[in-house]
Design a protein around this motif. Sequence first.
Motif, PDB file in Angstrom:
ATOM      1  N   SER A 114       0.782  -1.248   0.000  1.00 18.40           N
ATOM      2  CA  SER A 114       0.000   0.000   0.000  1.00 18.40           C
ATOM      3  C   SER A 114       0.809   1.292   0.000  1.00 18.40           C
ATOM      4  O   SER A 114       0.376   2.251  -0.641  1.00 18.40           O
ATOM      5  N   PRO A 115       1.904   1.468   0.732  1.00 16.66           N
ATOM      6  CA  PRO A 115       2.604   0.460   1.542  1.00 16.66           C
ATOM      7  C   PRO A 115       2.324   0.647   3.031  1.00 16.66           C
ATOM      8  O   PRO A 115       2.362   1.756   3.542  1.00 16.66           O
ATOM      9  N   VAL A 116       2.045  -0.449   3.706  1.00 16.90           N
ATOM     10  CA  VAL A 116       1.906  -0.459   5.162  1.00 16.90           C
ATOM     11  C   VAL A 116       3.107  -1.215   5.724  1.00 16.90           C
ATOM     12  O   VAL A 116       3.314  -2.373   5.371  1.00 16.90           O
ATOM     13  N   PRO A 117       3.923  -0.582   6.558  1.00 18.11           N
ATOM     14  CA  PRO A 117       5.073  -1.289   7.140  1.00 18.11           C
ATOM     15  C   PRO A 117       4.629  -2.548   7.881  1.00 18.11           C
ATOM     16  O   PRO A 117       3.561  -2.576   8.498  1.00 18.11           O
ATOM     17  N   ARG A 118       5.433  -3.577   7.813  1.00 18.36           N
ATOM     18  CA  ARG A 118       5.054  -4.862   8.405  1.00 18.36           C
ATOM     19  C   ARG A 118       4.741  -4.753   9.895  1.00 18.36           C
ATOM     20  O   ARG A 118       3.737  -5.286  10.365  1.00 18.36           O
ATOM     21  N   TYR A 194       0.132 -15.615  17.328  1.00 20.17           N
ATOM     22  CA  TYR A 194       1.399 -16.156  16.820  1.00 20.17           C
ATOM     23  C   TYR A 194       1.145 -17.220  15.754  1.00 20.17           C
ATOM     24  O   TYR A 194       1.799 -17.234  14.703  1.00 20.17           O
ATOM     25  N   LEU A 195       0.191 -18.092  16.004  1.00 16.56           N
ATOM     26  CA  LEU A 195      -0.137 -19.131  15.028  1.00 16.56           C
ATOM     27  C   LEU A 195      -0.729 -18.530  13.758  1.00 16.56           C
ATOM     28  O   LEU A 195      -0.534 -19.063  12.659  1.00 16.56           O
ATOM     29  N   SER A 196      -1.439 -17.412  13.899  1.00 15.98           N
ATOM     30  CA  SER A 196      -2.021 -16.744  12.735  1.00 15.98           C
ATOM     31  C   SER A 196      -0.938 -16.223  11.797  1.00 15.98           C
ATOM     32  O   SER A 196      -1.121 -16.181  10.578  1.00 15.98           O
ATOM     33  N   VAL A 197       0.188 -15.825  12.381  1.00 20.04           N
ATOM     34  CA  VAL A 197       1.321 -15.357  11.578  1.00 20.04           C
ATOM     35  C   VAL A 197       2.044 -16.525  10.913  1.00 20.04           C
ATOM     36  O   VAL A 197       2.607 -16.391   9.827  1.00 20.04           O
ATOM     37  N   ARG A 198       1.985 -17.674  11.552  1.00 21.54           N
ATOM     38  CA  ARG A 198       2.726 -18.840  11.065  1.00 21.54           C
ATOM     39  C   ARG A 198       2.017 -19.591   9.940  1.00 21.54           C
ATOM     40  O   ARG A 198       2.643 -20.386   9.243  1.00 21.54           O
ATOM     41  N   THR A 199       0.715 -19.364   9.767  1.00 21.22           N
ATOM     42  CA  THR A 199      -0.033 -20.164   8.801  1.00 21.22           C
ATOM     43  C   THR A 199      -0.928 -19.286   7.938  1.00 21.22           C
ATOM     44  O   THR A 199      -1.221 -18.141   8.294  1.00 21.22           O
ATOM     45  N   ASP A 200      -1.356 -19.840   6.815  1.00 17.30           N
ATOM     46  CA  ASP A 200      -2.313 -19.155   5.944  1.00 17.30           C
ATOM     47  C   ASP A 200      -3.722 -19.705   6.134  1.00 17.30           C
ATOM     48  O   ASP A 200      -4.643 -19.304   5.420  1.00 17.30           O
ATOM     49  N   ALA A 201      -3.887 -20.611   7.090  1.00 22.45           N
ATOM     50  CA  ALA A 201      -5.191 -21.235   7.332  1.00 22.45           C
ATOM     51  C   ALA A 201      -5.776 -20.704   8.640  1.00 22.45           C
ATOM     52  O   ALA A 201      -5.322 -21.093   9.722  1.00 22.45           O
ATOM     53  N   PRO A 202      -6.759 -19.818   8.576  1.00 24.32           N
ATOM     54  CA  PRO A 202      -7.324 -19.227   9.802  1.00 24.32           C
ATOM     55  C   PRO A 202      -7.875 -20.256  10.775  1.00 24.32           C
ATOM     56  O   PRO A 202      -7.614 -20.185  11.981  1.00 24.32           O
ATOM     57  N   TYR A 268       3.202 -12.478  21.522  1.00 21.74           N
ATOM     58  CA  TYR A 268       2.976 -11.372  20.582  1.00 21.74           C
ATOM     59  C   TYR A 268       4.305 -10.881  20.002  1.00 21.74           C
ATOM     60  O   TYR A 268       4.400 -10.577  18.803  1.00 21.74           O
ATOM     61  N   ALA A 269       5.330 -10.801  20.845  1.00 21.99           N
ATOM     62  CA  ALA A 269       6.650 -10.370  20.375  1.00 21.99           C
ATOM     63  C   ALA A 269       7.221 -11.366  19.368  1.00 21.99           C
ATOM     64  O   ALA A 269       7.816 -10.973  18.350  1.00 21.99           O
ATOM     65  N   LEU A 270       7.033 -12.651  19.634  1.00 20.33           N
ATOM     66  CA  LEU A 270       7.491 -13.678  18.691  1.00 20.33           C
ATOM     67  C   LEU A 270       6.751 -13.566  17.362  1.00 20.33           C
ATOM     68  O   LEU A 270       7.337 -13.780  16.293  1.00 20.33           O
ATOM     69  N   ALA A 271       5.468 -13.230  17.430  1.00 25.97           N
ATOM     70  CA  ALA A 271       4.680 -13.068  16.206  1.00 25.97           C
ATOM     71  C   ALA A 271       5.209 -11.904  15.373  1.00 25.97           C
ATOM     72  O   ALA A 271       5.352 -12.012  14.147  1.00 25.97           O
ATOM     73  N   ILE A 272       5.503 -10.793  16.035  1.00 30.06           N
ATOM     74  CA  ILE A 272       6.032  -9.625  15.322  1.00 30.06           C
ATOM     75  C   ILE A 272       7.386  -9.939  14.705  1.00 30.06           C
ATOM     76  O   ILE A 272       7.665  -9.588  13.548  1.00 30.06           O
ATOM     77  N   ASN A 273       8.234 -10.622  15.455  1.00 31.45           N
ATOM     78  CA  ASN A 273       9.555 -10.988  14.939  1.00 31.45           C
ATOM     79  C   ASN A 273       9.443 -11.947  13.758  1.00 31.45           C
ATOM     80  O   ASN A 273      10.148 -11.801  12.755  1.00 31.45           O
ATOM     81  N   ARG A 274       8.553 -12.915  13.875  1.00 30.10           N
ATOM     82  CA  ARG A 274       8.355 -13.877  12.789  1.00 30.10           C
ATOM     83  C   ARG A 274       7.834 -13.190  11.533  1.00 30.10           C
ATOM     84  O   ARG A 274       8.308 -13.442  10.419  1.00 30.10           O
ATOM     85  N   PHE A 275       6.869 -12.296  11.713  1.00 26.85           N
ATOM     86  CA  PHE A 275       6.257 -11.623  10.567  1.00 26.85           C
ATOM     87  C   PHE A 275       7.250 -10.694   9.877  1.00 26.85           C
ATOM     88  O   PHE A 275       7.203 -10.505   8.658  1.00 26.85           O
ATOM     89  N   ASP A 279       8.439 -14.514   4.453  1.00 24.70           N
ATOM     90  CA  ASP A 279       8.295 -14.295   3.014  1.00 24.70           C
ATOM     91  C   ASP A 279       6.807 -14.304   2.683  1.00 24.70           C
ATOM     92  O   ASP A 279       6.154 -15.352   2.738  1.00 24.70           O
ATOM     93  N   ILE A 280       6.264 -13.145   2.375  1.00 30.73           N
ATOM     94  CA  ILE A 280       4.828 -13.020   2.106  1.00 30.73           C
ATOM     95  C   ILE A 280       4.557 -13.372   0.648  1.00 30.73           C
ATOM     96  O   ILE A 280       4.995 -12.673  -0.267  1.00 30.73           O
ATOM     97  N   THR A 281       3.832 -14.449   0.441  1.00 32.00           N
ATOM     98  CA  THR A 281       3.526 -14.892  -0.923  1.00 32.00           C
ATOM     99  C   THR A 281       2.035 -14.885  -1.213  1.00 32.00           C
ATOM    100  O   THR A 281       1.614 -15.272  -2.299  1.00 32.00           O
ATOM    101  N   SER A 282       1.232 -14.495  -0.238  1.00 31.50           N
ATOM    102  CA  SER A 282      -0.220 -14.520  -0.456  1.00 31.50           C
ATOM    103  C   SER A 282      -0.861 -13.249   0.075  1.00 31.50           C
ATOM    104  O   SER A 282      -0.213 -12.432   0.705  1.00 31.50           O
TER     105      SER A 282
END
Length: 282
Positions: A114-118, A194-202, A268-275, A279-282
């Motif tokens: 958009s750009p929206v920072p990660r 955290y799991l939401s960041v790790r997967t594409d399946a809600p 939450y911190a782990l989620a931010i670090n992971r995100f 590699d965003i492909t979707s």
Amino acid sequence: MSYSASKTLPYKVELYRQLKRKRTAFAYAFVLSLPVLVAIAVKFGPSGNSGGPTRLGSGTTDLIGLATIGAANFTTTMLYFATPFLLVTVIALFNGDTVASEASWSTLRYLLASPVPRTRLLIQKMKVSLTLSAIAVLIMPISAWIVGTIAFGTKPLQTPLGATFTNSVALSRIAIMTGYLAISLLFVAGLAFYLSVRTDAPLGAVGVAVGISILLNILDAITALGSIREWLPVHYAFSWFDALATTIDWSVMIRGASFCFISGTILYALAINRFAHKDITS
């Protein structure tokens, strides 16, 4: 007009987007339905004496037996019913669906372009998810009090610990219990996020978060584990019960709230670090 990262994806815009979703309405409807269905079942269901000593509203001195004395008792019992599964599921839904759903719709990369920072994207998502979660937690006691008032009146709160509180004191105690409950659910919220960041399946993120919570509850019920259970976040889920005593013992609630807050913050911190490195492909 110059670009400003702080103005991308405003909180109000994201909150409005999430409030419009059907899953939000359904989640709140489920929370609202619990006190309504329980009150209807008690008022209009079979009233035989075969329910045993823990029958809802039977008059026994446990939390369930005292449920129908008045709105305060009914509200406390609804918090007891909602703590182990209903609110856990709703909080997991709001936090586990938020990022994974964008990925499943293939809109995540467009938001970032958009750009929206990660980091901002994730923080805004986190703030909205926590807001929706807080609303769900608040809906439970408020709706239960209203339903309880209509169905059972507004008699003073009688607790299983032998204390009796006026409605004004009861409201303050219920506020304490609700506040503690909200903090204790931060572990589930952080885990689902955290799991939401790790997967594409809600549904995968939500289901795994709920499943882990159930597994931890099973482990917590195994007394043979001894003091190991004190390291399980779910071990403190019902520590709000101490607020029903004449003099509140804050020690366990403080320990439980601190443990859940810290574990939730770490997730939450782990989620931010992971995100940030994903590699965003979707």
